[in-house]
Write a protein that holds these residues in place. Structure first.
Motif, mmCIF file in Angstrom:
data_model
loop_
_atom_site.group_PDB
_atom_site.id
_atom_site.type_symbol
_atom_site.label_atom_id
_atom_site.label_comp_id
_atom_site.label_asym_id
_atom_site.label_seq_id
_atom_site.Cartn_x
_atom_site.Cartn_y
_atom_site.Cartn_z
ATOM 1 N N LEU A 18 0.818 -1.158 0.006
ATOM 2 C CA LEU A 18 0.048 0.083 0.125
ATOM 3 C C LEU A 18 0.753 1.145 0.057
ATOM 4 O O LEU A 18 0.515 2.356 -0.645
ATOM 5 C CB LEU A 18 -0.782 0.014 1.279
ATOM 6 N N PHE A 19 1.877 1.020 0.916
ATOM 7 C CA PHE A 19 2.857 2.415 0.704
ATOM 8 C C PHE A 19 3.152 2.479 -0.551
ATOM 9 O O PHE A 19 3.320 3.534 -1.069
ATOM 10 C CB PHE A 19 4.165 2.097 1.731
ATOM 11 N N ASN A 20 3.979 1.417 -1.236
ATOM 12 C CA ASN A 20 4.305 1.618 -2.788
ATOM 13 C C ASN A 20 3.239 2.411 -3.764
ATOM 14 O O ASN A 20 3.450 3.256 -4.567
ATOM 15 C CB ASN A 20 4.843 0.427 -3.123
ATOM 16 N N GLU A 21 2.095 1.716 -3.683
ATOM 17 C CA GLU A 21 0.975 2.238 -4.438
ATOM 18 C C GLU A 21 0.783 3.592 -4.361
ATOM 19 O O GLU A 21 0.583 4.301 -4.978
ATOM 20 C CB GLU A 21 -0.133 1.395 -4.115
ATOM 21 N N ARG A 22 0.642 3.999 -2.895
ATOM 22 C CA ARG A 22 0.427 5.431 -2.725
ATOM 23 C C ARG A 22 1.470 6.159 -2.724
ATOM 24 O O ARG A 22 1.113 7.567 -3.410
ATOM 25 C CB ARG A 22 -0.291 5.437 -1.047
ATOM 26 N N ALA A 23 2.713 5.982 -2.730
ATOM 27 C CA ALA A 23 3.722 6.801 -2.988
ATOM 28 C C ALA A 23 3.694 6.957 -4.605
ATOM 29 O O ALA A 23 4.079 8.350 -5.086
ATOM 30 C CB ALA A 23 5.127 6.338 -2.612
ATOM 31 N N ASN A 24 3.512 5.989 -5.199
ATOM 32 C CA ASN A 24 3.815 6.208 -6.809
ATOM 33 C C ASN A 24 2.478 7.116 -7.464
ATOM 34 O O ASN A 24 2.738 7.613 -8.437
ATOM 35 C CB ASN A 24 4.137 4.819 -7.582
ATOM 36 N N ALA A 25 1.387 7.281 -6.471
ATOM 37 C CA ALA A 25 0.300 7.806 -6.947
ATOM 38 C C ALA A 25 0.370 9.288 -6.335
ATOM 39 O O ALA A 25 -0.370 9.977 -6.679
ATOM 40 C CB ALA A 25 -0.976 7.228 -6.595
ATOM 41 N N GLY A 26 1.514 9.453 -5.576
ATOM 42 C CA GLY A 26 1.592 10.971 -5.007
ATOM 43 C C GLY A 26 0.634 11.080 -4.016
ATOM 44 O O GLY A 26 0.197 12.439 -3.828
ATOM 45 N N ASP A 27 0.138 10.028 -3.443
ATOM 46 C CA ASP A 27 -0.913 10.485 -2.464
ATOM 47 C C ASP A 27 -0.602 10.437 -0.896
ATOM 48 O O ASP A 27 -0.420 9.566 -0.215
ATOM 49 C CB ASP A 27 -1.951 9.190 -2.411
ATOM 50 N N VAL A 28 -0.250 11.845 -0.444
ATOM 51 C CA VAL A 28 0.456 11.928 0.772
ATOM 52 C C VAL A 28 -0.383 11.697 1.959
ATOM 53 O O VAL A 28 -0.150 11.180 2.954
ATOM 54 C CB VAL A 28 0.727 13.561 0.814
ATOM 55 N N ASP A 29 -1.695 11.861 1.729
ATOM 56 C CA ASP A 29 -2.779 11.582 2.733
ATOM 57 C C ASP A 29 -2.797 10.236 2.878
ATOM 58 O O ASP A 29 -3.048 9.466 4.040
ATOM 59 C CB ASP A 29 -4.098 12.237 2.522
ATOM 60 N N GLY A 30 -2.823 9.610 1.737
ATOM 61 C CA GLY A 30 -2.839 7.794 1.832
ATOM 62 C C GLY A 30 -1.735 7.330 2.613
ATOM 63 O O GLY A 30 -1.862 6.343 3.108
ATOM 64 N N LEU A 31 -0.512 8.196 2.271
ATOM 65 C CA LEU A 31 0.715 7.379 3.001
ATOM 66 C C LEU A 31 0.517 7.636 4.479
ATOM 67 O O LEU A 31 0.662 6.876 5.277
ATOM 68 C CB LEU A 31 1.764 8.168 2.506
ATOM 69 N N VAL A 32 0.061 8.854 4.974
ATOM 70 C CA VAL A 32 -0.176 9.050 6.275
ATOM 71 C C VAL A 32 -1.050 8.089 6.889
ATOM 72 O O VAL A 32 -1.000 7.962 8.106
ATOM 73 C CB VAL A 32 -0.738 10.619 6.648
ATOM 74 N N ALA A 33 -2.292 7.847 6.239
ATOM 75 C CA ALA A 33 -3.134 6.846 6.589
ATOM 76 C C ALA A 33 -2.655 5.454 6.926
ATOM 77 O O ALA A 33 -3.360 4.866 7.574
ATOM 78 C CB ALA A 33 -4.555 6.860 5.399
ATOM 79 N N LEU A 34 -1.593 5.319 6.610
ATOM 80 C CA LEU A 34 -0.740 3.957 7.013
ATOM 81 C C LEU A 34 -0.122 3.825 8.563
ATOM 82 O O LEU A 34 0.181 3.020 8.935
ATOM 83 C CB LEU A 34 0.260 3.438 5.961
ATOM 84 N N TYR A 35 -0.313 5.095 9.090
ATOM 85 C CA TYR A 35 0.299 5.246 10.310
ATOM 86 C C TYR A 35 -0.744 5.663 11.441
ATOM 87 O O TYR A 35 -1.668 6.259 11.464
ATOM 88 C CB TYR A 35 1.315 6.566 10.186
ATOM 89 N N GLU A 36 -0.413 5.065 12.720
ATOM 90 C CA GLU A 36 -1.465 5.193 13.912
ATOM 91 C C GLU A 36 -1.058 7.242 14.090
ATOM 92 O O GLU A 36 -0.015 7.623 13.720
ATOM 93 C CB GLU A 36 -0.922 4.869 15.051
ATOM 94 N N PRO A 37 -2.117 7.684 14.773
ATOM 95 C CA PRO A 37 -1.909 9.196 14.949
ATOM 96 C C PRO A 37 -0.655 9.621 15.762
ATOM 97 O O PRO A 37 0.066 10.635 15.485
ATOM 98 C CB PRO A 37 -3.039 9.400 15.852
ATOM 99 N N GLY A 38 -0.091 8.879 16.641
ATOM 100 C CA GLY A 38 1.081 9.155 17.541
ATOM 101 C C GLY A 38 2.226 8.476 16.616
ATOM 102 O O GLY A 38 3.469 8.378 17.490
ATOM 103 N N ALA A 39 2.380 8.047 15.455
ATOM 104 C CA ALA A 39 3.319 7.374 15.036
ATOM 105 C C ALA A 39 4.606 8.187 14.792
ATOM 106 O O ALA A 39 4.598 9.314 14.852
ATOM 107 C CB ALA A 39 2.999 6.808 13.560
ATOM 108 N N VAL A 40 5.958 7.554 14.904
ATOM 109 C CA VAL A 40 7.224 8.107 14.448
ATOM 110 C C VAL A 40 7.937 7.608 13.199
ATOM 111 O O VAL A 40 7.977 6.121 12.985
ATOM 112 C CB VAL A 40 8.078 7.726 15.830
ATOM 113 N N VAL A 41 8.337 8.486 12.375
ATOM 114 C CA VAL A 41 9.066 7.954 11.253
ATOM 115 C C VAL A 41 10.328 8.641 11.223
ATOM 116 O O VAL A 41 10.418 9.761 11.581
ATOM 117 C CB VAL A 41 8.325 8.601 9.866
#
Length: 124
Positions: A18-41
């Motif tokens: 899902l990360f790869n699909e959303r990154a290649n689609a330029g979907d920033v919100d879709g990438l953020v949706a893969l993380y919990e609200p308090g996540a750390v990257v």
């Protein structure tokens, strides 16, 4: 894409795809949706905590990079509702993430660290 009505990760292994699909689609919100609200990257020296900082990080990354190659992602290592996911990028960098199963049965990352491969010393 705007991050709404997205496919959810039903297994921790789904997250990398899902990360790869959303990154290649330029979907920033879709990438953020893969993380919990308090996540750390953490990527190199950059640490983004929480969805606002993660959103800013990915907005900047996607503005500078147009494609993301498929990654080698072995099966997750699970312990109940927590899993470690891994990905080896074609350039040799390795990403290790901690995912947690949510109340609805889906999976989200709560820690994501990309270990950058050290650059080879220059030959002078």
């Amino acid at each position: 894409m705007d991050g709404t009505d997205l496919k959810a990760a039903r297994e921790p292994e789904d997250l990398a795809r899902l990360f790869n699909e959303r990154a290649n689609a330029g979907d920033v919100d879709g990438l953020v949706a893969l993380y919990e609200p308090g996540a750390v990257v953490a990527v190199g020296e950059v640490v983004a905590t929480g969805q606002a900082e993660i959103r800013a990080f990915y907005a900047d990354l996607l503005a500078r990079r147009s494609t993301f190659p498929a990654v080698d992602a072995p099966p997750a290592l699970r312990n109940g509702p927590v899993a470690l996911t891994f990905a080896r990028l074609p350039n040799g960098n390795v990403s290790v993430e901690a995912a947690r199963q949510q109340a609805d049965g889906t999976w989200l990352w709560f820690i994501d660290q990309l270990k950058l491969k050290p650059l080879a010393p220059s030959k002078a």
